[in-house]
Design an enzyme around this catalytic site. Structure first.
Site, PDB file in Angstrom:
ATOM      1  N   ASP A  56      -3.709   0.425  13.904  1.00 40.94           N
ATOM      2  CA  ASP A  56      -4.313   1.694  14.199  1.00 40.94           C
ATOM      3  C   ASP A  56      -5.823   1.443  14.202  1.00 40.94           C
ATOM      4  O   ASP A  56      -6.273   0.491  13.587  1.00 40.94           O
ATOM      5  CB  ASP A  56      -3.783   2.614  13.102  1.00 40.94           C
ATOM      6  CG  ASP A  56      -4.782   3.524  12.500  1.00 40.94           C
ATOM      7  OD1 ASP A  56      -4.792   4.655  12.934  1.00 40.94           O
ATOM      8  OD2 ASP A  56      -5.510   3.109  11.595  1.00 40.94           O
ATOM      9  N   ASP A 355       0.483   7.568  10.398  1.00 38.34           N
ATOM     10  CA  ASP A 355       0.971   6.203  10.640  1.00 38.34           C
ATOM     11  C   ASP A 355       2.240   5.903   9.860  1.00 38.34           C
ATOM     12  O   ASP A 355       2.871   4.871  10.070  1.00 38.34           O
ATOM     13  CB  ASP A 355      -0.095   5.175  10.220  1.00 38.34           C
ATOM     14  CG  ASP A 355      -1.395   5.370  10.973  1.00 38.34           C
ATOM     15  OD1 ASP A 355      -1.327   5.592  12.188  1.00 38.34           O
ATOM     16  OD2 ASP A 355      -2.459   5.302  10.344  1.00 38.34           O
TER      17      ASP A 355
END
Ligand code: ATP
Ligand code: CA
EC number: 7.2.2.10
Length: 623
Positions: A56, A355
């Site tokens: 990410d 996430d």
């Protein structure tokens, strides 16, 4: 017969699972020293197979320290913002005049900054942000314009909270002092916010939002994005769907130190790094280039595209893409599943709540220890204590090293155990007296399962091995080549030991203490030399150095002293049924036993030679 059978059982390397376990645990401890916490033991070994690392962007590749550096109002005014941190130091200057703006000295800029401050949940206290860094950056901007108190002149009636799917947030407020109609403030991704706007602000007066005006905004968003800035759009108005567009702010979020180098090392060792971000294309590409992703040759794919592609086709395509932009948590999950389908072993790093699902479904989920959310840490099976991205590189190397070491001691244990078993079997079949007695087998067993095997598990692994591509999950520890090498060592050990047994056997074929002592010592010496060569599969002892593994030296020294004690100390002699040997005997046995070491080292040399000529040949073909 029962006696021999129990001897055979003793020769089985029952310590193998324990040695593997201990090696993994030691690996976990070493990783903890490098500030990586591993929550599940087998992950250490999986790391060596990791072929794709999805990361990410915000908070993992970048520091998540957000600062607004520039803004554009809907009527085309540009301003630059100076000063970092949250102490309100810094100014907002109009370009190109460099005129410093405070409060509402410029209506358009004032309104833009006001919206960012009101549609905001962050609080700045003692120069630190509590809340999302993106919102903290907007608060800091308001402080620089002396506008941070304006939030208190509104009463908040409702909030439509931010989510990664929605990519915007809005609040509904009314002014405390006047009894006017309610007003909405909205901030978020440009393409989302602009859908709720019908007007744009022109010096304080709303004008209809024309297609030209829209394309101007899009163009400005791209321009800021390609500088690597995260771009937020701001709007306000009486009703969602009837908002007035106010402008854009560009927020810088610098890459973390060491990320660029880590990406390079990971790529060199065969782990392809991919970025999955909620940000826009230009921002993602700029940051991707900045950290040297894919050597700057980036291929991008949007979250929308991930959704539109057929499931099977996605698996074919994701491998070639290195930047995924405008994604939501469900895209992150889809991308990881597709990569796994294409045969990759996927590690995923992330810091946010958004996430967590992806972290859970990746083969290796990696969370950030300092800035990561608790949810992400819970979902992950590895945590980077200092948020240091380059620690992943160490962890992958550790994973490769451990597999390599496990191979080494498996080789050592199996060759010893096969030799001991064969000796017992052969003597039984040919109806000879047993070459080794029960206590001796026990001693051999201790050497085989004990310190020497264990110390092979902590052998420092050289850089060449660590830079090798990730192994495939299908690779077994016992490859054909390894089995052949084990058999070769076993054959040498068996022949050597049988030779001594035959040589020391008296005429009447009844073995004496001298016979067993010689045979026993011969076997133990063979074993120790075998351990020495098992320290590396490919490197010669001179290359790795005799003193490279201190644990190994101690355990070999201990084994030799132990062996001498067993031969020379009378009480032990009685237990082990041994007797004193002469110096010449020992020298002779050492010479003979070193043959297993020599042979295996010669084989390494030969393999090296073959390998290099092969490489030269393929090189010629390449040319
Ligand atoms: N607090 C916020 N309020 C409104 N919009 C936001 C906020 N934070 C982010 N956004 C918008 O939503 C987009 C996606 O942000 P989000 O935080 O979901 O990304 P992300 O997936 O966490 O990113 P990354 O993967 O890079 O960490 C941003 O590009 C921005 O336009
Ligand atoms: Ca994030």
């Amino acid at each position: 017969m029962t006696f021999r059978f129990s001897l055979a059982v003793a020769a089985i390397p029952e310590g193998l699972p324990i040695v593997v376990m201990v090696t993994l645990v030691l690996g976990v401890l070493r990783m903890a020293k490098k500030r990586v916490i591993v929550k599940k033991l087998p992950i250490v070994e999986t790391l060596g197979c990791c072929s794709v690392l999805c990361s990410d962007k915000t908070g993992t590749l970048t520091a998540n320290e957000m600062t607004v550096t520039q803004l554009v109002t809907s009527d085309g005014l540009h301003a630059e913002v100076s000063g970092v941190g949250y102490d309100g130091q810094g100014t907002v200057c109009l370009l190109p005049s460099k005129e410093v703006i405070k409060e509402f000295s410029n209506v358009s800029v004032g309104k833009l900054v006001e919206a960012g401050c009101v549609a905001n949940n962050a609080v700045i206290r003692k120069n630190a942000v509590m809340g999302q860094p993106t919102e903290g950056a907007l608060m800091a901007l308001a402080m620089k314009m002396d506008l941070s108190d304006i939030k208190n002149s509104y009463v908040r009636k409702k909030e439509i909270p931010f989510s990664s799917e929605q990519k915007w947030m809005a609040v509904k407020c009314s002014l405390k002092t006047e009894d006017r109609e309610d007003i909405y403030f909205m901030k978020g991704a440009l393409e989302e916010v602009i859908r709720y706007c019908t007007m744009y602000n022109n010096g304080g007066i709303p004008l209809p939002l024309t297609p030209q005006q829209r394309s101007f905004c899009l163009q400005e968003e791209k321009r800021m994005g390609s500088l690597g800035l995260r771009v937020l759009a701001l709007a306000s108005g009486p009703e969602l769907g009837r908002l007035t567009f106010l402008g854009l702010v560009g927020i810088i979020d610098p890459p973390r130190v060491g990320v660029k180098e880590a990406v390079q090392v990971l790529s060199e060792s065969g782990v392809s790094v991919k970025m999955i971000t909620g940000d826009a294309l230009e921002t993602a590409l700029a940051i991707g280039r900045n950290i040297g992703l894919c050597n700057g040759k980036l291929k991008a794919m949007s979250g929308e595209e991930v959704d539109s592609v057929e499931k099977g086709e996605l698996a074919d395509r994701v491998g070639k893409v290195s930047v995924f932009f405008r994604t939501s948590p469900k895209h992150k999950l889809k991308i990881i599943k597709a990569l796994q389908e294409s045969g990759a072993i996927v590690a995923m790093t992330g810091d946010g709540v958004n996430d967590a699902v992806a972290l859970k479904s990746a083969d290796i989920g990696i969370a950030m220890g300092q800035t990561g959310t608790d949810v992400s840490k819970e979902a992950a099976n590895m945590i980077l204590v200092d948020d240091d991205f380059s620690a992943i590189m160490n962890a992958v190397e550790e994973g490769k090293g451990i597999f390599y070491n496990i191979k080494n001691f498996v080789r050592f244990q199996l060759s010893t155990s096969i030799s001991a078993l064969s000796l017992i079997t052969l003597s039984t079949v040919f109806n000879l007296p047993s070459p080794l007695n029960a206590m001796q087998i026990l001693w051999i067993n201790i050497i085989m399962d004990g310190p020497p095997a264990q110390s092979l598990g902590v052998e420092p692994v050289d850089k060449d091995t660590l830079r090798q591509p990730p192994r495939s999950v299908g690779d077994t520890i016992l490859s054909r080549a390894l089995v052949l090498k084990i058999l070769m060592s076993a054959v040498v050990i068996i022949s050597g030991t049988l030779f001594i047994f035959w040589k020391e056997m008296p005429e009447d074929r009844a073995s004496t203490p001298r016979t067993t002592t010689m045979t026993f010592t011969c076997f133990v010496f063979f074993d120790l030399f075998n351990a020495l060569t098992c320290r590396s599969q490919t490197k010669l002892i001179f290359e790795i150095g005799f003193l490279g593994n201190r644990m190994f030296l101690y355990s070999i020294l201990g084994s030799i002293l132990g062996q001498l004690a067993v031969i020379y100390i009378p009480p032990l002699q009685r237990v082990f049924q041994t007797e004193n040997l002469g110096v010449l005997d020992l020298l002779f046995l050492t010479g003979l036993a070193s043959s297993v070491f020599m042979l295996s080292e010669l084989l390494k040399l030969y393999e090296k030679h073959c390998c290099s000529t092969q490489r030269v040949q393929t090189h010629h073909e390449d040319v």
